[in-house]
Design an enzyme around this catalytic site. Structure first.
Site, PDB file in Angstrom:
ATOM      1  N   LYS A   2     109.018 -39.982  11.767  1.00  0.00           N
ATOM      2  CA  LYS A   2     109.117 -40.910  10.510  1.00  0.00           C
ATOM      3  C   LYS A   2     108.996 -40.419   9.437  1.00  0.00           C
ATOM      4  O   LYS A   2     109.804 -39.719   8.587  1.00  0.00           O
ATOM      5  CB  LYS A   2     108.563 -42.403   9.930  1.00  0.00           C
ATOM      6  CG  LYS A   2     109.254 -43.319  11.949  1.00  0.00           C
ATOM      7  CD  LYS A   2     110.593 -43.501  11.949  1.00  0.00           C
ATOM      8  CE  LYS A   2     110.965 -44.142  12.990  1.00  0.00           C
ATOM      9  NZ  LYS A   2     112.365 -43.648  13.079  1.00  0.00           N
TER      10      LYS A   2
ATOM     11  N   HIS B 165     109.781 -57.822  12.266  1.00  0.00           N
ATOM     12  CA  HIS B 165     110.946 -56.609  12.706  1.00  0.00           C
ATOM     13  C   HIS B 165     111.836 -57.688  13.225  1.00  0.00           C
ATOM     14  O   HIS B 165     112.336 -56.751  14.192  1.00  0.00           O
ATOM     15  CB  HIS B 165     109.927 -56.046  12.918  1.00  0.00           C
ATOM     16  CG  HIS B 165     108.583 -55.484  12.342  1.00  0.00           C
ATOM     17  ND1 HIS B 165     108.634 -54.871  10.772  1.00  0.00           N
ATOM     18  CD2 HIS B 165     107.338 -55.918  12.472  1.00  0.00           C
ATOM     19  CE1 HIS B 165     107.885 -55.134  10.368  1.00  0.00           C
ATOM     20  NE2 HIS B 165     106.769 -55.164  10.877  1.00  0.00           N
TER      21      HIS B 165
ATOM     22  N   ARG C 117     122.222 -44.623  15.822  1.00  0.00           N
ATOM     23  CA  ARG C 117     122.544 -44.981  17.147  1.00  0.00           C
ATOM     24  C   ARG C 117     123.696 -46.113  16.816  1.00  0.00           C
ATOM     25  O   ARG C 117     123.375 -46.705  15.277  1.00  0.00           O
ATOM     26  CB  ARG C 117     122.214 -45.803  17.819  1.00  0.00           C
ATOM     27  CG  ARG C 117     120.884 -46.441  17.816  1.00  0.00           C
ATOM     28  CD  ARG C 117     120.079 -48.424  17.970  1.00  0.00           C
ATOM     29  NE  ARG C 117     119.561 -48.748  17.411  1.00  0.00           N
ATOM     30  CZ  ARG C 117     118.517 -48.457  16.518  1.00  0.00           C
ATOM     31  NH1 ARG C 117     117.904 -47.985  16.380  1.00  0.00           N
ATOM     32  NH2 ARG C 117     118.290 -49.346  15.715  1.00  0.00           N
TER      33      ARG C 117
ATOM     34  N   GLU D 100     102.187 -44.432   2.236  1.00  0.00           N
ATOM     35  CA  GLU D 100     103.346 -44.736   1.660  1.00  0.00           C
ATOM     36  C   GLU D 100     103.031 -45.592   0.600  1.00  0.00           C
ATOM     37  O   GLU D 100     102.578 -46.802   0.962  1.00  0.00           O
ATOM     38  CB  GLU D 100     104.714 -44.853   2.146  1.00  0.00           C
ATOM     39  CG  GLU D 100     105.659 -44.196   1.659  1.00  0.00           C
ATOM     40  CD  GLU D 100     107.020 -44.930   3.042  1.00  0.00           C
ATOM     41  OE1 GLU D 100     106.989 -46.081   3.530  1.00  0.00           O
ATOM     42  OE2 GLU D 100     107.768 -43.858   3.555  1.00  0.00           O
TER      43      GLU D 100
HETATM   44  C1  MV4 Z   1     107.893 -50.614   4.364  1.00  0.00           C
HETATM   45  C2  MV4 Z   1     107.638 -51.464   3.800  1.00  0.00           C
HETATM   46  C3  MV4 Z   1     106.997 -51.668   2.055  1.00  0.00           C
HETATM   47  N1  MV4 Z   1     106.562 -50.304   1.545  1.00  0.00           N
HETATM   48  N2  MV4 Z   1     107.042 -49.454   2.648  1.00  0.00           N
HETATM   49  C4  MV4 Z   1     108.484 -52.807   8.535  1.00  0.00           C
HETATM   50  C5  MV4 Z   1     108.992 -52.378   9.122  1.00  0.00           C
HETATM   51  C6  MV4 Z   1     109.381 -50.555   9.043  1.00  0.00           C
HETATM   52  N3  MV4 Z   1     110.831 -49.902   9.260  1.00  0.00           N
HETATM   53  C7  MV4 Z   1     109.295 -49.948   7.635  1.00  0.00           C
HETATM   54  N4  MV4 Z   1     108.760 -51.547   7.475  1.00  0.00           N
HETATM   55  C8  MV4 Z   1     108.229 -51.697   6.229  1.00  0.00           C
HETATM   56  N5  MV4 Z   1     108.149 -50.482   5.450  1.00  0.00           N
HETATM   57  C9  MV4 Z   1     106.949 -49.250   2.009  1.00  0.00           C
HETATM   58  N6  MV4 Z   1     106.342 -48.474   1.372  1.00  0.00           N
HETATM   59  C10 MV4 Z   1     108.068 -53.332   3.980  1.00  0.00           C
HETATM   60  C11 MV4 Z   1     107.944 -53.132   5.430  1.00  0.00           C
HETATM   61  C12 MV4 Z   1     108.764 -53.989   5.979  1.00  0.00           C
HETATM   62  C13 MV4 Z   1     110.146 -54.580   6.406  1.00  0.00           C
HETATM   63  C14 MV4 Z   1     110.476 -53.437   6.009  1.00  0.00           C
HETATM   64  C15 MV4 Z   1     112.008 -53.999   6.512  1.00  0.00           C
HETATM   65  C16 MV4 Z   1     112.913 -55.198   7.152  1.00  0.00           C
HETATM   66  C17 MV4 Z   1     111.468 -56.238   7.327  1.00  0.00           C
HETATM   67  C18 MV4 Z   1     110.063 -55.788   6.841  1.00  0.00           C
HETATM   68  C19 MV4 Z   1     109.048 -56.075   6.989  1.00  0.00           C
HETATM   69  C20 MV4 Z   1     107.636 -56.123   6.570  1.00  0.00           C
HETATM   70  C21 MV4 Z   1     107.871 -55.107   6.175  1.00  0.00           C
END
Ligand code: MV4
Length: 501
Positions: A115, A235, A292, A200
């Site tokens: 990532k 998630h 994918r 981040e």
């Molecule tokens: C974040 C975020 C807020 N700010 N990054 C969750 C899993 C991973 N794919 C990245 N995720 C997140 N990254 C920053 N800088 C909030 C999440 C996040 C989230 C993202 C997409 C869909 C659902 C989520 C649920 C909780 C947190």
């Protein structure tokens, strides 16, 4: 490409087999001991046993799958999603064995799998990322603690090998950061064997919106617009829709163009998805790329009329995309509900057992992708999704009404499902108004049991159980003959034409 091995199970294996059959390509299924009776095994031309039920001993056995591929003389492997789909070493082994991997190059999978590398690669290509640590490498805690105040709080610690929220920690102040770094590293180490982390800034109350892209081997990269995936819990996505009620055409076009740039930055080929966070002020930031075909691909198929699996196969045959960016139009609205074998009234606990009876919704604008049927047993070995209910209509409002109708028609006896959750969501004013973000399910949406309704339902359930057992004693059977293959189909058409001359 004459024969494709499908290295997967369940609804996605069935979905891929169907595309192959329509293209006149032979299919080879693989299955575990728990899946002897599975639908993908029944529908494929040929099927091979992999091993015991646990994934490690079956669907993750890359060596066995490659052996079967050689024995069955298949010339390509479709990995579906999950299992081996994003393993660069598997994609590389396929190439070494002269087998076409229906997906991106190993180097693209690797670049997006890490990532921090992904973030740096797309950032250098001009894709907006959330402010945070820059450059790749294993930063020690002291360095991260020095950088943190410059990024600002609240911030997120994320695992480099991450995805799916594992090893992720919210940090509200510098004081609590050393402890959180320790636990994030520990979790990442045990989940991925890699304790490396990066930082981040936390984007609060954001939506999860992703762009479908598709690219051929001749340098054409096209985006197929967005899917809104904010309705999720821990998630796990529960509902996806397209188009997003939050985007306008201008933002949609900008995000699409950025997604194309992100894909080009890793020489991407085949179908992929760029995930973005979109904040309240409509700023968007790259999150990660899924290299994918995704679970929710049907909503894109419904609004664009493009068959993503057939297009993947076309690309793997070395052909050019069958459309250009300007040919991609959004038609109507689509919603997908993931129907899981779990109890929404009991913390979404997994529910296992044999499906005694089921009736899938059909009719105008309704599509059900499933790998199960009455008599099939849901085991705890694999993910609990038993079907995807997808509806299409001309407007979002009509699609919601159609989803309500389809959910009402849906009957399944033998396991508990999250259908009541979906029904409540379709009745929710916030969902109807498109006013939700990624915290909606966990923080604002409470699911409550209605006592009166429940007691009436248990009476209905008892009557239905009696009917099901009665029916099973008086079954009739009918066999549907399979059509002959292409060559004989042509002969048949020739004869028919001569007769009518
Ligand atoms: C974040 C975020 C807020 N700010 N990054 C969750 C899993 C991973 N794919 C990245 N995720 C997140 N990254 C920053 N800088 C909030 C999440 C996040 C989230 C993202 C997409 C869909 C659902 C989520 C649920 C909780 C947190």
């Amino acid at each position: 490409m004459k024969k494709v091995l499908i290295a997967n199970r369940g609804e996605i294996a069935v979905r891929i087999i169907r595309a192959c059959r329509e293209l006149g390509i032979e299919t080879v299924a693989v299955f575990s001991e728990a899946d002897r009776q599975a639908l993908h095994v029944r529908l494929a031309d040929d099927a091979y046993l992999l091993g015991p039920a646990p994934s490690r001993e079956s669907y993750l056995r890359a060596d066995k799958i490659l052996d079967i591929c050689r024995k069955a003389e298949a010339d390509a492997i479709h990995p579906g999603y999950g299992f081996l789909a994003e393993r660069e070493d598997f994609a590389a082994h396929c190439a070494e064995a002269g087998i076409k991997f229906i997906g991106p190059k190993p180097s693209s999978i690797a670049a997006m799998g890490d990532k921090m590398t992904a973030r740096e690669t797309v950032r250098k290509a001009g894709v907006p990322v959330v402010p945070g640590t820059e450059d790749v490498g294993n930063m020690p805690d002291e360095e991260l603690l020095t950088i943190a105040p410059k990024i600002g709080f609240p911030l997120l610690i994320k695992a480099t090998a991450g995805g799916g929220g594992k090893g992720m920690r919210e940090v509200r102040s510098l004081e609590e950061m050393p402890e959180l770094l320790k636990s994030a590293r520990r979790e990442a180490e045990s989940a991925f064997g890699d304790g490396n982390v990066y930082l981040e800034k936390l984007v609060e109350g954001a939506r999860h919106i992703e762009i479908q892209i598709i690219a051929d081997e001749h340098g054409n990269v096209v985006h197929l617009n967005e899917r809104e995936c904010s309705i999720q819990r821990r998630h796990q996505k529960l509902i996806e829709e397209a188009p997003s009620p939050f985007l306008d055409d201008e933002l949609r076009a900008r995000m699409g163009a950025v997604a194309v740039k992100a894909a080009q930055s890793v020489d991407y080929i085949n179908a992929g998805t760029i995930e973005f966070l979109v904040d309240k002020d409509k700023n968007f930031y790259f999150l990660e790329m899924n290299t994918r075909l995704q679970v929710e691909h049907p909503v894109t198929e419904m609004i664009t009329g493009i068959d993503l699996v057939k297009e993947q196969i076309r690309i793997s045959r070395g052909r050019t995309l069958s459309f250009k960016q300007e040919d991609v139009k959004i038609n109507g609205a689509a919603i997908e509900c993931r129907v899981n074998a779990e109890d929404p009234f009991n913390g979404f606990m997994p529910s296992t057992g044999r499906i005694a009876h089921s009736l899938m919704p059909t009719g105008p604008g309704v599509r059900v992708d499933t790998g199960v049927y009455p008599g099939f047993e849901i085991t705890p070995y694999y993910d609990p999704m038993i079907s995807k209910l997808i509806v299409w209509d001309e407007t979002r409002a009509a699609a919601i009404l159609r989803m309500r109708r389809a959910l009402e028609e849906y009957r399944i006896i033998g396991v508990k499902t999250n259908i009541p959750f979906h029904q409540m969501m379709m009745d929710s004013h916030r969902f109807m108004g498109g006013q939700y973000d990624t915290r909606f399910v966990e923080e604002r949406f409470s699911i409550q049991e209605n006592e009166e309704a429940t007691s009436a339902y248990s009476e209905i359930a008892a009557i239905m159980a009696t009917l099901v057992s009665h029916q099973s004693t008086q079954r009739a059977a009918q066999f549907v003959k399979r059509n002959e293959r292409d060559a004989s189909n042509w002969k048949w058409v020739g004869r028919w034409e001569r007769m009518h001359r």
